[in-house]
Design a protein around this motif. Structure first.
Motif, PDB file in Angstrom:
ATOM      1  N   HIS A  73       0.857  -1.192   0.000  1.00 53.88           N
ATOM      2  CA  HIS A  73       0.000   0.000   0.000  1.00 53.88           C
ATOM      3  C   HIS A  73       0.890   1.239   0.000  1.00 53.88           C
ATOM      4  O   HIS A  73       1.787   1.363   0.839  1.00 53.88           O
ATOM      5  CB  HIS A  73      -0.912   0.011   1.234  1.00 53.88           C
ATOM      6  N   LEU A 121       0.617   4.183   1.039  1.00 51.81           N
ATOM      7  CA  LEU A 121       0.581   5.073   2.202  1.00 51.81           C
ATOM      8  C   LEU A 121       1.131   4.424   3.470  1.00 51.81           C
ATOM      9  O   LEU A 121       1.245   5.076   4.502  1.00 51.81           O
ATOM     10  CB  LEU A 121      -0.859   5.554   2.465  1.00 51.81           C
ATOM     11  N   LEU A 145       1.975   4.893   9.136  1.00 52.00           N
ATOM     12  CA  LEU A 145       1.750   5.528   7.845  1.00 52.00           C
ATOM     13  C   LEU A 145       2.954   6.357   7.426  1.00 52.00           C
ATOM     14  O   LEU A 145       3.759   6.790   8.258  1.00 52.00           O
ATOM     15  CB  LEU A 145       0.508   6.422   7.908  1.00 52.00           C
ATOM     16  N   LEU A 151      -5.114   7.522   6.362  1.00 48.95           N
ATOM     17  CA  LEU A 151      -5.754   6.266   5.953  1.00 48.95           C
ATOM     18  C   LEU A 151      -6.676   5.815   7.069  1.00 48.95           C
ATOM     19  O   LEU A 151      -6.310   5.873   8.248  1.00 48.95           O
ATOM     20  CB  LEU A 151      -4.685   5.189   5.682  1.00 48.95           C
ATOM     21  N   GLU A 153     -10.692   1.926   4.870  1.00 47.40           N
ATOM     22  CA  GLU A 153      -9.950   2.001   3.613  1.00 47.40           C
ATOM     23  C   GLU A 153      -8.881   0.913   3.528  1.00 47.40           C
ATOM     24  O   GLU A 153      -8.660   0.317   2.480  1.00 47.40           O
ATOM     25  CB  GLU A 153      -9.312   3.388   3.465  1.00 47.40           C
ATOM     26  N   LEU A 154      -8.236   0.644   4.656  1.00 43.10           N
ATOM     27  CA  LEU A 154      -7.218  -0.402   4.668  1.00 43.10           C
ATOM     28  C   LEU A 154      -7.851  -1.765   4.434  1.00 43.10           C
ATOM     29  O   LEU A 154      -7.336  -2.580   3.655  1.00 43.10           O
ATOM     30  CB  LEU A 154      -6.454  -0.386   5.991  1.00 43.10           C
TER      31      LEU A 154
END
Length: 545
Positions: free
Chosen positions: A454, A456, A480, A486, A490-491
């Protein structure tokens, strides 16, 4: 001083034959006896009928160019076609690659690439799993994959029809050239670093493991075994299917994926004598609102395995489900899978508080993890085992194989165990950084590696936290990148569809740093303790968590 080392009985000889030869012997003895019952597919076959179907499928595979040693992936929930492919590949010397039906694109692509699969057998979809869409996404990246069979389409009939070009003599010749020691199955087990490793098993290892598992349950051709556990695990395909075919017992498949209502109904309707499950499955059945309305009087035995079994659950299974001779099994994919098991003749106390004694022809010892020396009985140490059941190795990974199996042939489990004066083993903890959620082995490093992708996320550490239903749940501590934002949702959304649902973190904590030792190692135990407190999970902790 008695050392914690033991060897199983040797009065029952090992089977030195292939799965195909063993099936033929069963057909010769019990050809008219029921072999496979799949109510939701309206399938009911005798051993003679089942073997005939296996031969048709085996010829079809040969006609489609599957040679001895080629890898054939099988990716689906529990359907009859899974069982046919299991025995058909064994009969022609192809190596079946078990693909977890919960896998998503990242994991599927890796398994197909790493094993070098030539063919994949799957279905177009099941519930929310769009298998065909995922295959079409990853297939261009797997150059060895030249053939895909969707068994819920005309593909299946075409595969069987293709077999008409192969004679009985050609099939017999292929089978006669196989050895019991040949690799026949690759099962992916999550790795402590990065991607899963392909435990490679032989005819000899899984056939004999199935023989001794069935022996511990007291099986004969009169038994009817309800198998709701997934076939992609050894629990389903070895302890379930192969144990039945060795003894001429009946394979009864109650549902494609576990459903307590369907299992209880099938046990009643089919007069099943044995029932398999991981502890969470039995908890779900015991908690079914109509449990008392089902006639479970036919049940006698069964196996509970896959994760630590709460003592109270075992007692309730015995008392409320009529499974007076239920057994507990322990092992790992790398050991085909069972290494120790209680038997129907063991005392109730032994069957609810231990994982039994070592199987016949199997050795076990408990060692000091630091020194490698065998400890005294009653002392904690790492469980190690040696014998016919130990895998041939991890597929094309000599380095990881050498880390797991030492120079003397001992498989190091990574589990902490004790052995009492009578040889009964008890699993008391884990050395490996392993999470067991509802019977699924989850290695945090695999999830961490994925989370690193990911853009971020700067760093991630994954731990297990206690859960009353599943034993453990996955939790991610995430750092992060500077200035990044985040959310938990969303994760989780990022994970969905890319890794198996049971690996998706249930809890997420966004942190600035991780607790570390003076030497720079992450203190996961401290993370777990803090998470339990922060999430208020103290009440979820059980003796077996």
């Amino acid at each position: 001083m008695t050392l914690a080392i033991d060897r199983g009985a040797t009065d029952t000889p090992l089977l030195e034959e292939t799965i195909g030869d063993n099936l033929a012997a069963t057909v010769a003895r019990f050809g008219d006896h029921e072999a496979l019952v799949v109510p939701y597919q309206n399938i009911r076959q005798t051993w003679a009928e089942f073997a005939a179907t296996v031969d048709v499928v085996a010829k079809g595979l040969m006609a489609r160019g599957i040679a001895n040693g080629d890898r054939v992936g099988m990716w689906s929930p529990n359907f009859a076609e899974w069982v046919y492919i299991q025995y058909a590949t064994a009969k022609i010397g192809a190596i079946q690659v078990n693909v977890n039906p919960a896998y998503r694109t990242t994991e599927l692509e890796y398994a197909l690439q790493q094993s070098g699969c030539k063919m994949l057998v799957t279905c177009t979809s099941y519930l929310t799993s769009m298998y065909q869409d995922m295959v079409e996404t990853v297939a261009p990246n797997v150059p060895t994959l030249t053939d895909v069979i969707y068994f819920d389409t005309d593909d299946w009939a075409e595969l069987k029809a293709a077999g008409a070009s192969i004679t009985d003599e050609q099939l017999a010749e292929r089978s006669s050239n196989l050895l019991a020691s040949d690799a026949i199955n690759i099962q992916y087990t999550s790795g402590t670093t990065g991607f899963p490793k392909g435990a490679t098993l032989s005819h000899r290892s899984i056939l004999n493991d199935a023989q001794f598992v069935g022996q511990a349950c007291g099986y004969s051709n009169t038994d009817r075994v309800c198998i709701p556990v997934p076939f992609y695990h050894c629990f389903g395909m070895v302890m379930g299917n192969l144990a039945c075919s060795i003894f001429g017992a009946t394979m009864v498949i109650p549902c494609p994926t576990f459903d307590p209502q369907a299992v209880l109904q099938t046990v009643q309707d089919e007069s099943c004598t044995s029932l398999y499950g991981v502890p969470t499955m039995f908890v779900a059945q015991l908690g079914h609102e109509d449990l008392d309305a089902f006639d479970l009087s036919s049940l006698r035995t069964g196996i509970m395995a896959g994760s630590p079994c709460p003592i109270e659950v075992m007692r309730n299974v015995i008392d409320k489900m009529n499974m007076s001779e239920v057994t507990i099994a322990y092992g790992q994919t790398e050991t085909s899978p069972v290494s120790t098991q209680t038997s129907t003749t063991d005392s109730v106390e032994h069957r609810v508080t231990t994982v039994g004694r070592v199987l016949p022809h199997v050795e076990a010892k408990i060692i000091d993890p630091e020194t490698g020396e065998t400890v005294e009985r009653g002392t904690d140490g790492e469980y190690c085992t040696r014998g016919f059941h130990v895998m041939l190795g991890y597929w094309e990974d000599a380095e990881k194989t050498a880390e797991a199996i030492d120079a003397d042939g001992w498989m190091h489990s990574g589990d902490l165990a004790t052995m009492d004066d009578d040889g009964y083993v008890n699993i008391v903890g884990r050395i490996k950084d392993l999470i067991i959620r509802g019977g699924e082995n989850i290695y945090p490093r695999e999830i961490e590696e994925f989370l690193y992708t990911h853009p971020l996320i700067a760093d991630a550490q994954v731990i297990g936290v206690p859960d009353a239903k599943y034993g453990e749940q996955v939790m991610a501590w995430v750092q992060l990148a500077p200035g990044a934002r985040l959310t938990t949702d969303e994760l989780i959304e990022f994970c969905r569809g890319k890794i198996a649902h049971f690996k998706v973190p249930r809890y997420v904590a966004f942190v600035d740093d991780f607790p570390m030792t003076v030497t720079g190692k992450v203190r996961k135990l401290e993370m777990r303790e803090k998470s339990i407190a922060d999430l208020g999970l103290q009440s979820e902790i059980t003796d077996t968590a």
